[in-house]
Structures are given as structure tokens and as C-alpha cells.
Motif scaffolding. Structure first.
Motif, mmCIF file in Angstrom:
data_model
loop_
_atom_site.group_PDB
_atom_site.id
_atom_site.type_symbol
_atom_site.label_atom_id
_atom_site.label_comp_id
_atom_site.label_asym_id
_atom_site.label_seq_id
_atom_site.Cartn_x
_atom_site.Cartn_y
_atom_site.Cartn_z
ATOM 1 N N ALA A 156 0.844 -1.205 0.000
ATOM 2 C CA ALA A 156 0.000 0.000 0.000
ATOM 3 C C ALA A 156 0.875 1.248 0.000
ATOM 4 N N LYS A 157 1.901 1.237 0.827
ATOM 5 C CA LYS A 157 2.807 2.393 0.904
ATOM 6 C C LYS A 157 3.439 2.646 -0.445
ATOM 7 N N HIS A 158 3.824 1.578 -1.112
ATOM 8 C CA HIS A 158 4.500 1.741 -2.393
ATOM 9 C C HIS A 158 3.618 2.422 -3.438
ATOM 10 N N VAL A 159 2.328 2.120 -3.434
ATOM 11 C CA VAL A 159 1.450 2.760 -4.430
ATOM 12 C C VAL A 159 0.871 4.078 -3.905
ATOM 13 N N GLY A 160 1.272 4.474 -2.699
ATOM 14 C CA GLY A 160 0.868 5.778 -2.186
ATOM 15 C C GLY A 160 -0.526 5.820 -1.591
ATOM 16 N N LEU A 161 -1.025 4.667 -1.158
ATOM 17 C CA LEU A 161 -2.315 4.658 -0.475
ATOM 18 C C LEU A 161 -2.078 4.642 1.037
ATOM 19 N N ASP A 162 -3.053 5.138 1.778
ATOM 20 C CA ASP A 162 -2.970 5.138 3.230
ATOM 21 C C ASP A 162 -3.101 3.695 3.735
ATOM 22 N N PRO A 163 -2.033 3.151 4.306
ATOM 23 C CA PRO A 163 -2.067 1.736 4.709
ATOM 24 C C PRO A 163 -3.213 1.407 5.657
ATOM 25 N N LYS A 164 -3.522 2.343 6.542
ATOM 26 C CA LYS A 164 -4.608 2.109 7.504
ATOM 27 C C LYS A 164 -5.930 1.895 6.790
ATOM 28 N N GLU A 165 -6.188 2.756 5.819
ATOM 29 C CA GLU A 165 -7.430 2.648 5.046
ATOM 30 C C GLU A 165 -7.449 1.364 4.230
ATOM 31 N N VAL A 166 -6.315 1.064 3.637
ATOM 32 C CA VAL A 166 -6.225 -0.127 2.789
ATOM 33 C C VAL A 166 -6.584 -1.373 3.594
ATOM 34 N N VAL A 167 -6.026 -1.463 4.777
ATOM 35 C CA VAL A 167 -6.265 -2.634 5.623
ATOM 36 C C VAL A 167 -7.743 -2.712 6.041
ATOM 37 N N GLN A 168 -8.334 -1.542 6.257
ATOM 38 C CA GLN A 168 -9.753 -1.505 6.650
ATOM 39 C C GLN A 168 -10.677 -1.981 5.544
ATOM 40 N N ASN A 169 -10.234 -1.840 4.318
ATOM 41 C CA ASN A 169 -11.082 -2.206 3.178
ATOM 42 C C ASN A 169 -10.872 -3.635 2.697
ATOM 43 N N ILE A 170 -10.135 -4.391 3.476
ATOM 44 C CA ILE A 170 -9.972 -5.805 3.132
ATOM 45 C C ILE A 170 -10.717 -6.626 4.183
ATOM 46 N N ILE A 171 -11.728 -7.335 3.728
ATOM 47 C CA ILE A 171 -12.487 -8.198 4.630
ATOM 48 C C ILE A 171 -11.813 -9.561 4.578
ATOM 49 N N TYR A 172 -11.348 -10.006 5.726
ATOM 50 C CA TYR A 172 -10.578 -11.240 5.770
ATOM 51 C C TYR A 172 -11.370 -12.344 6.467
ATOM 52 N N ALA A 173 -11.339 -13.518 5.898
ATOM 53 C CA ALA A 173 -11.978 -14.663 6.545
ATOM 54 C C ALA A 173 -11.111 -15.893 6.361
ATOM 55 N N GLU A 174 -10.824 -16.558 7.452
ATOM 56 C CA GLU A 174 -10.056 -17.785 7.329
ATOM 57 C C GLU A 174 -11.021 -18.969 7.289
ATOM 58 N N ALA A 175 -10.826 -19.843 6.327
ATOM 59 C CA ALA A 175 -11.677 -21.029 6.191
ATOM 60 C C ALA A 175 -10.929 -22.230 6.748
ATOM 61 N N PHE A 176 -11.585 -22.940 7.665
ATOM 62 C CA PHE A 176 -10.890 -24.032 8.351
ATOM 63 C C PHE A 176 -11.086 -25.394 7.683
ATOM 64 N N THR A 177 -12.182 -25.528 6.960
ATOM 65 C CA THR A 177 -12.447 -26.777 6.230
ATOM 66 C C THR A 177 -13.088 -26.400 4.895
ATOM 67 N N SER A 178 -13.248 -27.376 4.034
ATOM 68 C CA SER A 178 -13.886 -27.072 2.747
ATOM 69 C C SER A 178 -15.343 -26.656 2.949
ATOM 70 N N ASP A 179 -16.011 -27.287 3.903
ATOM 71 C CA ASP A 179 -17.398 -26.904 4.172
ATOM 72 C C ASP A 179 -17.480 -25.477 4.692
ATOM 73 N N HIS A 180 -16.551 -25.143 5.565
ATOM 74 C CA HIS A 180 -16.508 -23.792 6.112
ATOM 75 C C HIS A 180 -16.224 -22.778 5.001
ATOM 76 N N GLN A 181 -15.321 -23.142 4.123
ATOM 77 C CA GLN A 181 -14.983 -22.308 2.964
ATOM 78 C C GLN A 181 -16.232 -22.036 2.116
ATOM 79 N N MET A 182 -17.013 -23.081 1.885
ATOM 80 C CA MET A 182 -18.240 -22.917 1.099
ATOM 81 C C MET A 182 -19.257 -22.082 1.856
ATOM 82 N N PHE A 183 -19.331 -22.318 3.151
ATOM 83 C CA PHE A 183 -20.264 -21.559 3.990
ATOM 84 C C PHE A 183 -19.937 -20.062 3.922
ATOM 85 N N LEU A 184 -18.657 -19.753 4.026
ATOM 86 C CA LEU A 184 -18.250 -18.344 4.010
ATOM 87 C C LEU A 184 -18.683 -17.659 2.713
#
Ligand code: GTP
Ligand code: MG
Length: 323
Positions: A156-184
Motif C-alpha cells: 500500500a505504501k508503495h502505491v501511495g495509499l494510506d495503509p490504515k485505510e487499505v487494511v480496513q477495506n480488506i475483509i478477511y476470513a479464514e476457512a478451516f475446512t472445505s465446508d466452512h470455505q463454502m459456507f463463508l
């Protein structure tokens, strides 16, 4: 601008509070996702076929109304847009970047740069359109715990975006199994809409499926589930005019043990879905070679890029020759 007739699913004729609750449980939380649903899917909420059809039609008309009456919106949201990878060479190979409303698959061996590209895209999607972005957020479904916030901040820093904002705009979800992945993914529509998500990533698409469904007897079930998963993905990409990216690890030299078992996981199933496939392989040092293996309309070809502290970048001519 055309008036949006149905804002929430409760506003759709035939959807009462109890039905709305059931629909949400099934992952249909937005009018957009219902517009893309099949009668069979809605029937799972205990809705009769006729009523399901009416609900779907109402949802579709609501969306069509928005697009038909608002020409600007039609141009902006309905037409395909492109997202830059950060490398001009790679963008050119893809006809100008990754397309919305379709699935792009990056496959290759470990360390070939699949996850690095995904993280770079999470940053780039937030760029202004004139810089190759989509001015939107990203949804990252991570199955191998490889997403690194610090790495995204660097990019983010390299392309000149505010890193704080960039991180806020990424919704992260970890999938623990294939079923969970599909559920997400099945329940992602509301989060996509609320956060103006224009990039949906599944990294890796196949890892859980591959480790959970071993042996011939489970192959059919695995392919069926993967196929359903991908259909959900493509419909979300279409409904929200988003770029969809999946990764798939394959061995550089398929050995006897995996042999035919490796190819079908990503191979067959993805080959049936109209989408773009890119094979990544390692060059010298930080150099990577991308090969466009299949695309609905682009010719096959190769592009060279590199992974640096800044992220995904083009290589200079001298570097290309030395690879
Ligand atoms: P698997 O998920 O294991 O299949 O691999 P992958 O294809 O996702 O590989 P990934 O994208 O994780 O690429 C890893 C490579 O990226 C490393 O081998 C490094 O060469 C490079 N890399 C990762 N992080 C950095 C970093 O912070 N700086 C630099 N310069 N290179 C990095
Ligand atoms: Mg990875």
C-alpha cells in the motif's frame, strides 16, 4: 437515477419475516443474491416453487430497473471493468488486467507467487480507476493462513495509499475446512454489498478439498462441491461486478502418486467454467513467468514479472534476458 424498489429482502413481495430469516440462513441476504438464485435454492427455505419464482422475478426486476433507467449506472456497473496486477506485462497478457464478472485462476507450484498476487490485488482494487483500480474493497478467503497484513501495508505504501485505510477495506476470513470455505462464500453477499467489495479471492480454492477428499470414491462428491462453490463465486462476481480470483497449487513435476489425481481438482472442474487460467512458474531469483493457458477470447502467451519488497512489478529488459 432509477428508483430502487426493493432495498432489503423483506421488501420483496412474498417474503415475510420468517422467510427472510430462512433466506438469510441460506446465504440470501441481499436482493442481488436472490436475483441470481435458482428456484431450487429458494425452495430450501420452505418456499413453494411458484412463490420462489415470483420472488426471484421481483428481485430481478428491481435490479433491472436500476440498470435500465440509469444509463450511467449501467455503464459503470454492468459493463466489464479491469483491475491492474501491478505489472504492465502481466496486465497486457490479460488484455488490460483482470476482468470483473469472471473467474481468474492462478495456478502453480509453492512459492510461484499466487498469494503475493492476491495480496497485491487487494491493494490495487482500492486504487482510483484511472490507475487501474476499481475504487472498492476486497474479500479474502484464506485457507492456508498465508495472508500477511504487514505485507499488504508494504504494498500500500508503495502505491501511495494510506495503509490504515487499505487494511480496513480488506475483509478477511479464514476457512478451516472445505465446508466452512463454502459456507463463508455462501454467506458473503451482504458483506460484499456493505463494503463495496469489488474483488473476491479464494486462496487456495482447492487445498481443503484436496486434503479432505482423498481416494477415488470421494472424487465425484469433491467435484460436485467444487462446482457448486465456483458457481456461487461466478454469480457473486456477476451480481456485484467484481473480480473473482482463485488459486490452485499444482506440482511442477506431477509424480506417480498424484498423477491424474492432481489435474482434475483444478483442471476439469475449472475447465468447464468459462474463465481465465494463468500458470505461474519460478524464474531466476525473484523473477516469475506467467503463462495464459486458457481464456474465453485471448491468445495464449507469456509475461514476465518480479516479486520485490514493493510487491508485483515489471522487470527491466536486462533482467528478462538474464532469466
Ligand atoms: P503456495 O501458497 O505455497 O502454493 O505458494 P504461492 O504461489 O502462494 O507463493 P507466494 O505468493 O507465497 O510467493 C512466495 C514468494 O514471494 C517467496 O518465495 C518470495 O520470493 C516472495 N515474497 C514473499 N514475501 C515477500 C516480501 O515481503 N518481499 C519480497 N521481496 N519477496 C517476497
Ligand atoms: Mg499461497
Amino acid at each position: 437515477m432509477g428508483k430502487v424498489k426493493y432495498k432489503r429482502i423483506e421488501d420483496l413481495p412474498g417474503v415475510g419475516p420468517a422467510t427472510a430469516k430462512k433466506l438469510r440462513e441460506l446465504g440470501f441476504s441481499t436482493v442481488e443474491s436472490i436475483a441470481m438464485a435458482s428456484v431450487k435454492e429458494l425452495a430450501q427455505a420452505g418456499i413453494g416453487e411458484k412463490r420462489a419464482e415470483e420472488i426471484i422475478n421481483a428481485a430481478r426486476s428491481a435490479i433491472a430497473l436500476t440498470f435500465v433507467k440509469a444509463e450511467e449506472l449501467l455503464k459503470m456497473q454492468q459493463s466489464v471493468e479491469r483491475l491492474t496486477t501491478g505489472s504492465k506485462a502481466l496486465d497486457n497478457l490479460l488484455g488490460g488486467g483482470l476482468e470483473t464478472q469472471t473467474i481468474t485462476e492462478f495456478y502453480g507450484e509453492f512459492g510461484s507467487g499466487k498469494s503475493q498476487i492476491c495480496m497485491q490485488l487487494c491493494v490495487n482494487v482500492q486504487l482510483p480507476k484511472e490507475r487501474g483500480g476499481l475504487e472498492g474493497g476486497a474479500l479474502y478467503i484464506d485457507t492456508e493462513h498465508t495472508f500477511r497484513t504487514e505485507r499488504v501495508i508494504q504494498m500500500a505504501k508503495h502505491v501511495g495509499l494510506d495503509p490504515k485505510e487499505v487494511v480496513q477495506n480488506i475483509i478477511y476470513a479464514e476457512a478451516f475446512t472445505s465446508d466452512h470455505q463454502m459456507f463463508l462464500l455462501d454467506h458473503a453477499d451482504e458483506v460484499i454489498k456493505e463494503n463495496n467489495v469489488r474483488l473476491i479471492i479464494i486462496d487456495s480454492l482447492t487445498a481443503h478439498f484436496r486434503s479432505e477428499y482423498v481416494g477415488r470414491e470421494s472424487l465425484a462428491e469433491r467435484q460436485q462441491k467444487l462446482s457448486r462453490h465456483l458457481h456461487k463465486l461466478i454469480r457473486l462476481a456477476r451480481a456485484f461486478n467484481a473480480v473473482a480470483v482463485v488459486t490452485n497449487q499444482v506440482m511442477a513435476k506431477p509424480d506417480v502418486f498424484y498423477g491424474n489425481a492432481v489435474a482434475p481438482v483444478g483442471g476439469h472442474i475449472l475447465a468447464h467454467t468459462s474463465h481465465t487460467r494463468i500458470y505461474l512458474r519460478k524464474g531466476k531469483g525473484n523473477i516469475r513467468i506467467a503463462r495464459l493457458v486458457s481464456s474465453p477470447y485471448l491468445p495464449e502467451g507469456e509475461a514476465v514479472f518480479k516479486i520485490t519488497g514493493n510487491g508485483i512489478e515489471d522487470v527491466s529488459e536486462g533482467e528478462v534476458k538474464r532469466r
